[in-house]
Design a protein around this motif. Structure first.
Motif, PDB file in Angstrom:
ATOM      1  N   ASN A 293       0.865  -1.191   0.000  1.00 24.05           N
ATOM      2  CA  ASN A 293       0.000   0.000   0.000  1.00 24.05           C
ATOM      3  C   ASN A 293       0.895   1.231   0.000  1.00 24.05           C
ATOM      4  N   THR A 294       1.042   1.848  -1.159  1.00 22.71           N
ATOM      5  CA  THR A 294       1.972   2.966  -1.304  1.00 22.71           C
ATOM      6  C   THR A 294       1.317   4.327  -1.072  1.00 22.71           C
ATOM      7  N   ARG A 295       0.053   4.355  -0.702  1.00 27.43           N
ATOM      8  CA  ARG A 295      -0.626   5.630  -0.493  1.00 27.43           C
ATOM      9  C   ARG A 295       0.040   6.431   0.627  1.00 27.43           C
ATOM     10  N   SER A 296       0.073   7.732   0.485  1.00 26.65           N
ATOM     11  CA  SER A 296       0.586   8.601   1.531  1.00 26.65           C
ATOM     12  C   SER A 296      -0.265   8.429   2.788  1.00 26.65           C
ATOM     13  N   GLY A 297       0.394   8.262   3.931  1.00 31.18           N
ATOM     14  CA  GLY A 297      -0.324   8.087   5.193  1.00 31.18           C
ATOM     15  C   GLY A 297      -0.640   6.650   5.546  1.00 31.18           C
ATOM     16  N   ALA A 298      -0.339   5.705   4.653  1.00 35.24           N
ATOM     17  CA  ALA A 298      -0.630   4.295   4.918  1.00 35.24           C
ATOM     18  C   ALA A 298       0.487   3.692   5.769  1.00 35.24           C
TER      19      ALA A 298
ATOM     20  N   VAL B 238       4.653 -10.262  10.262  1.00 33.11           N
ATOM     21  CA  VAL B 238       5.052  -8.857  10.394  1.00 33.11           C
ATOM     22  C   VAL B 238       4.926  -8.188   9.029  1.00 33.11           C
ATOM     23  N   GLU B 239       4.092  -7.156   8.940  1.00 32.11           N
ATOM     24  CA  GLU B 239       3.901  -6.395   7.702  1.00 32.11           C
ATOM     25  C   GLU B 239       4.765  -5.123   7.747  1.00 32.11           C
ATOM     26  N   VAL B 240       5.489  -4.868   6.670  1.00 34.65           N
ATOM     27  CA  VAL B 240       6.320  -3.673   6.549  1.00 34.65           C
ATOM     28  C   VAL B 240       5.597  -2.662   5.654  1.00 34.65           C
ATOM     29  N   CYS B 241       5.483  -1.430   6.118  1.00 38.32           N
ATOM     30  CA  CYS B 241       4.802  -0.388   5.346  1.00 38.32           C
ATOM     31  C   CYS B 241       5.682   0.113   4.210  1.00 38.32           C
ATOM     32  N   VAL B 242       5.031   0.421   3.091  1.00 37.34           N
ATOM     33  CA  VAL B 242       5.733   0.955   1.917  1.00 37.34           C
ATOM     34  C   VAL B 242       5.065   2.249   1.452  1.00 37.34           C
ATOM     35  N   ASN B 243       4.458   2.986   2.381  1.00 38.48           N
ATOM     36  CA  ASN B 243       3.792   4.243   2.048  1.00 38.48           C
ATOM     37  C   ASN B 243       4.777   5.232   1.424  1.00 38.48           C
TER      38      ASN B 243
END
Length: 212
Positions: free
Chosen positions: A36-41, A94-99
């Motif tokens: 999820n690359t959206r800003s703020g995700a 474990v999920e890593v964010c890609v925002n």
């Protein structure tokens, strides 16, 4: 890095997507990317997505970004993210964010620190720290598999973090906070904002009409 808890607990009805109080020992530690690359995700947004009733057919224990980690489930819960029964039954996910407004390298460093802590807490060996691809064959973690931070580099980061690992108790914040996003000229604009907050970030949101 701080670890916060936003635990599901009894807020949800038990389904195959999340089963509580398993007696089976955790044998693997599996890391993913949110994609999820959206800003703020970020980690908080994904933790709240689960806390407020996840619309996805998936669940996971932790989400990590470039600032913090958020824990959604205790380790005794079986979550549903691995893409295989074996991975779900034995793993901590474990999920890593890609925002787009985050720092991926810093998020991976924070993930390495979290993984090192969980390994120590659960006595999981380094060879059982695996990508999502290990169980599902899916192209995940996508950025890692594209070489942004290679798997071997990440494992080295985990080993280095393990050498410096200190016990850290997750921070539980039971306070409630209200966030006002602003005043809108039209009702439709306000409703559009509420829709984004509810469905993209999983927040509890509503419109409040202000009378002049």
């Amino acid at each position: 890095m701080n670890i916060y808890q936003c635990l599901m607990g009894t807020r949800i009805t038990c389904t195959p997507l999340c089963t509580p109080n398993l007696s089976k020992k955790r044998e693997s530690l599996e890391f993913y990317e949110t994609d999820n690359t959206r800003s703020g995700a970020d980690a908080d947004a994904h933790a709240r997505l689960q806390y407020n009733g996840n619309s996805r057919n998936a669940s996971w224990h932790y989400t990590v970004d470039d600032k913090e980690a958020e824990q959604s489930f205790e380790h005794a819960w079986r979550c549903w993210a691995a893409g295989s029964t074996t991975g779900n039954n034995q793993g901590i996910q474990v999920e890593v964010c890609v925002n787009s407004d985050g720092n991926y390298q810093k998020a991976m460093q924070n993930t390495a620190e979290l993984v090192a802590k969980i390994m120590k807490d659960e006595n999981i060996p380094i060879q059982n720290v695996v990508q999502h691809n290990h169980f599902s064959g899916k192209n995940c973690s996508r950025n890692m598999r594209d070489g942004k931070v290679s798997c071997s580099q990440f494992i080295t980061m985990v080993k280095n973090a393990s050498d410096n690992a200190q016990q850290q108790k997750p921070i539980i914040d039971n306070n409630k906070y209200r966030v006002l996003t602003g005043t809108y000229a039209t009702r439709q604009a306000a409703e559009n904002t509420v829709d984004v907050l509810k469905h993209r970030f999983g927040w509890v949101a509503y419109n409040r009409i202000r009378w002049n």
